[in-house]
Design an enzyme around this catalytic site. Structure first.
Site, PDB file in Angstrom:
ATOM      1  N   ARG A 221       0.732  -1.291   0.092  1.00 50.34           N
ATOM      2  CA  ARG A 221      -0.075   0.060  -0.160  1.00 50.34           C
ATOM      3  C   ARG A 221       0.928   1.201   0.163  1.00 50.34           C
ATOM      4  O   ARG A 221       2.147   1.172   0.108  1.00 50.34           O
ATOM      5  CB  ARG A 221      -0.926   0.022   1.159  1.00 50.34           C
ATOM      6  CG  ARG A 221      -0.083  -0.081   2.399  1.00 50.34           C
ATOM      7  CD  ARG A 221      -1.280   0.076   3.676  1.00 50.34           C
ATOM      8  NE  ARG A 221      -0.280   0.888   4.964  1.00 50.34           N
ATOM      9  CZ  ARG A 221      -0.886   0.922   6.333  1.00 50.34           C
ATOM     10  NH1 ARG A 221      -1.911   0.210   6.235  1.00 50.34           N
ATOM     11  NH2 ARG A 221      -0.283   1.461   6.917  1.00 50.34           N
ATOM     12  N   ASP A 242       5.959  -7.684   1.485  1.00 45.17           N
ATOM     13  CA  ASP A 242       5.252  -7.362   2.691  1.00 45.17           C
ATOM     14  C   ASP A 242       4.992  -8.425   3.499  1.00 45.17           C
ATOM     15  O   ASP A 242       5.118  -9.590   3.430  1.00 45.17           O
ATOM     16  CB  ASP A 242       4.068  -6.561   2.147  1.00 45.17           C
ATOM     17  CG  ASP A 242       3.672  -5.258   2.903  1.00 45.17           C
ATOM     18  OD1 ASP A 242       3.401  -5.568   4.332  1.00 45.17           O
ATOM     19  OD2 ASP A 242       3.459  -4.151   2.535  1.00 45.17           O
ATOM     20  N   LYS A 299       5.654   8.577  20.141  1.00 44.90           N
ATOM     21  CA  LYS A 299       5.840   8.757  21.824  1.00 44.90           C
ATOM     22  C   LYS A 299       6.915   9.869  21.822  1.00 44.90           C
ATOM     23  O   LYS A 299       7.847   9.732  21.495  1.00 44.90           O
ATOM     24  CB  LYS A 299       5.888   7.771  22.661  1.00 44.90           C
ATOM     25  CG  LYS A 299       4.428   6.852  22.865  1.00 44.90           C
ATOM     26  CD  LYS A 299       3.604   7.511  23.750  1.00 44.90           C
ATOM     27  CE  LYS A 299       2.230   6.522  23.756  1.00 44.90           C
ATOM     28  NZ  LYS A 299       1.158   7.271  24.329  1.00 44.90           N
ATOM     29  N   ALA A 302      10.035  10.766  27.000  1.00 41.51           N
ATOM     30  CA  ALA A 302       9.677  10.556  28.392  1.00 41.51           C
ATOM     31  C   ALA A 302       8.655   9.401  28.599  1.00 41.51           C
ATOM     32  O   ALA A 302       8.560   8.752  29.450  1.00 41.51           O
ATOM     33  CB  ALA A 302       8.984  11.893  29.022  1.00 41.51           C
ATOM     34  N   TYR A 360      11.738   7.418  15.339  1.00 48.39           N
ATOM     35  CA  TYR A 360      11.479   7.301  13.953  1.00 48.39           C
ATOM     36  C   TYR A 360      12.599   8.134  13.247  1.00 48.39           C
ATOM     37  O   TYR A 360      13.211   7.844  12.428  1.00 48.39           O
ATOM     38  CB  TYR A 360      10.451   8.087  13.603  1.00 48.39           C
ATOM     39  CG  TYR A 360       9.803   7.931  12.148  1.00 48.39           C
ATOM     40  CD1 TYR A 360       9.492   6.867  11.426  1.00 48.39           C
ATOM     41  CD2 TYR A 360       9.750   9.289  11.457  1.00 48.39           C
ATOM     42  CE1 TYR A 360       9.044   7.164  10.023  1.00 48.39           C
ATOM     43  CE2 TYR A 360       9.580   9.307  10.004  1.00 48.39           C
ATOM     44  CZ  TYR A 360       9.156   8.024   9.443  1.00 48.39           C
ATOM     45  OH  TYR A 360       8.853   8.044   8.101  1.00 48.39           O
ATOM     46  N   LYS A 364      15.384   7.075  10.553  1.00 47.95           N
ATOM     47  CA  LYS A 364      15.607   7.677   9.421  1.00 47.95           C
ATOM     48  C   LYS A 364      17.081   8.525   8.933  1.00 47.95           C
ATOM     49  O   LYS A 364      17.347   8.601   8.029  1.00 47.95           O
ATOM     50  CB  LYS A 364      14.615   8.513   9.204  1.00 47.95           C
ATOM     51  CG  LYS A 364      13.031   7.765   9.142  1.00 47.95           C
ATOM     52  CD  LYS A 364      13.138   6.874   7.793  1.00 47.95           C
ATOM     53  CE  LYS A 364      11.824   6.293   7.607  1.00 47.95           C
ATOM     54  NZ  LYS A 364      11.786   5.248   6.796  1.00 47.95           N
TER      55      LYS A 364
END
Ligand code: NAD
Length: 458
Positions: A221, A242, A299, A302, A360, A364
């Site tokens: 997708r 996938d 998130k 912390a 993330y 990256k």
């Protein structure tokens, strides 16, 4: 081709006569409808003006004429330009930038919608002379600023030539064609480094990947499905990878492209070997790998738990490191092509950072680090000895993921770039398709942003 969620009703509205008037009166952003690539399309709409006095200007003019374009070396009052190529390859001091830049400024109002400016200059780090490096960095600065000033969907980007690289080198010619074309619709304020004469131009520009076998991870997708469709359009045979849970969607994508599917979690210890075995058995070769599969588990730090941190790092970067080790070890040994082409998905979050995305952004930014180091292994003098690897860093792209953002946040995020709109999955796919083609063979270890010159990390 995967459809982008059509959620940007604002852009549609301000492109209607009444919406245009209201937005103009209120001083609101007026994003243009971008010209996007369609097979058979004219490369540039209108004349191409080539400015500058160095070798690159003569070479550029020759290449553009060869492509059948209407090339001008001097501007005439009645001319309307679809593109301007400004060559600064002979700049030795900042004062040398003046003549070409002021000529470029003088034709700004003669440029059509979705027009292109491409500046050509040499790598600042290629010279240790202060004046030369200042001039070359100067071209970067003026190109970025001009990109902010472009209107009606027009863009400005640069090609950075290595010290001994001519514009007639395949990689430089390939970069020029990509940046002039509608394939670079959402690329602005960016630079493509071309540091070697490696690579080759395709026999047919409509099928630059003819005969190649391409693995695309996360192909079920979103951006992955668009990459698979675009590489297939360019002539490649697709192996879609996938997770088993996405098996049905994956089958839908690859069946529509006459490719094959491999249900596989890329974090599996033997993922690289299973991909190689599938390619050997079903296609007899592997030419291109696109590491697209990725996840977010946002998130603030912390509140970050080990599961969120570890899973993002495992899927987005550790898996790629492990698979590349397998592919590089097998380069040139039957199944894997001598000139393997790898492309990996980074993100502008990995450049600018983003609240809630330490995991993330680490993964990256890690992709960009991995790509620059792997390029050395894949260079002619490296242990893997052949091929290229590059990353694409998308900014705000209209996908299911961004459609789920709260409306106000989404509306702000998609306007925060010079083109004042979100990109589409196909815009990322076009950049990937270019980077894995032999016409980009002179570029390796680079990260190309597809972000409309997003303010984030600008
Ligand atoms: P998506 O969530 O729509 O699709 C990702 C695909 O990867 C899914 O099909 C998923 O099943 C697959 N996948 C996830 N984990 C896997 C695993 N372990 N093994 C195999 N497949 C797995 O995401 P998208 O928006 O299409 O993003 C694609 C890539 O582009 C990602 O790497 C993402 O980080 C990057 N990116 C996206 C954006 C954006 O605006 N959407 C911006 C910057 C970067």
């Amino acid at each position: 081709m995967a459809k982008a969620p059509q959620t940007d009703t604002y852009t549609a509205l301000v492109n209607q006569p009444l919406g245009q008037k209201i937005a103009g009166a209120l001083g609101l952003p007026r994003p243009a409808v971008l010209r996007r690539y369609e097979p058979g399309q004219t490369l540039v709409e209108g004349s191409v003006l080539v400015l500058g006095g160095g070798h690159a200007a003569d070479e550029a003019a020759a290449v553009l004429l060869d492509w059948g374009l209407d090339v001008r070396r001097q501007s005439a009052p009645a001319d309307r330009y679809g593109a301007v190529v400004a060559c600064y390859d002979d700049a030795g001091t900042p004062a040398d930038l003046s003549a070409t830049t002021l000529q470029l400024g003088a034709v700004q109002r003669k440029m059509g919608p979705s027009a292109r400016v491409v500046t050509i200059f040499r790598d600042p780090l290629g010279s240790d002379r202060p004046a030369v490096r200042a001039a070359r960095r100067g071209v970067e600065g003026l190109t970025r600023s001009l990109a902010h000033e472009m209107r009606r969907g027009a863009t400005a980007n640069g090609i950075v030539l290595g010290e001994d690289t001519a514009l007639s080198a395949p990689g430089a010619t390939g970069a020029l064609r990509f940046l002039l074309s509608a394939k670079s619709a959402f690329v602005s304020g960016q630079f493509i480094p071309v540091s070697s004469d490696a690579g080759a131009l395709p026999r047919d520009w409509e099928k630059p990947l003819a005969g190649k076998v391409a693995v695309v991870t996360g192909a079920a997708r979103g951006i992955g499905a668009a990459i698979a469709a675009t590489l297939h359009r360019d002539g490649a045979t697709i192996v879609g990878v996938d997770v088993p849970a996405a098996g049905e969607a994956l089958a839908g994508v690859v069946n529509s492209l006459a490719g094959t599917a491999l249900q596989l979690d890329i974090t599996a210890a033997d993922a690289g070997e299973r991909i190689l075995a599938h390619c050997a058995e079903r296609h007899g070769r592997l030419d291109i790998v696109v590491h697209n599969a990725g996840i977010t588990r946002d998130k603030k730090l912390a509140n970050m738990d080990a599961a969120r941190w570890d899973s993002v790092l495992a899927v987005n970067i550790e898996s790629q490191l492990a698979m590349n080790r397998v592919f590089l070890a097998a380069t040139g040994q039957g199944v894997v092509a001598d000139e393997l082409r790898i492309a990996s998905l980074a993100s502008t979050s990995g450049i600018a950072g983003n609240a809630g995305q330490t995991n993330y952004a680490a993964s990256k930014a890690g992709v960009m680090g991995m790509v620059s180091a792997t390029a050395e292994l894949m260079s002619p003098t490296g242990t893997a000895g052949g091929g290229t690897i590059n990353a694409v860093a998308p900014g705000f792209i209209e996908t299911e993921m961004t459609a789920r953002m709260p409306m106000a946040t989404r509306e702000v995020a998609r306007r925060l770039n010079s083109l004042q709109q979100g990109g589409r999955p196909v815009d990322v796919a076009e950049a990937i398709a270019y980077l894995v083609s032999d016409a980009a063979g002179g570029t390796s270890g680079a990260t190309l942003r597809v972000c409309g010159q997003g303010m984030m990390g600008a």
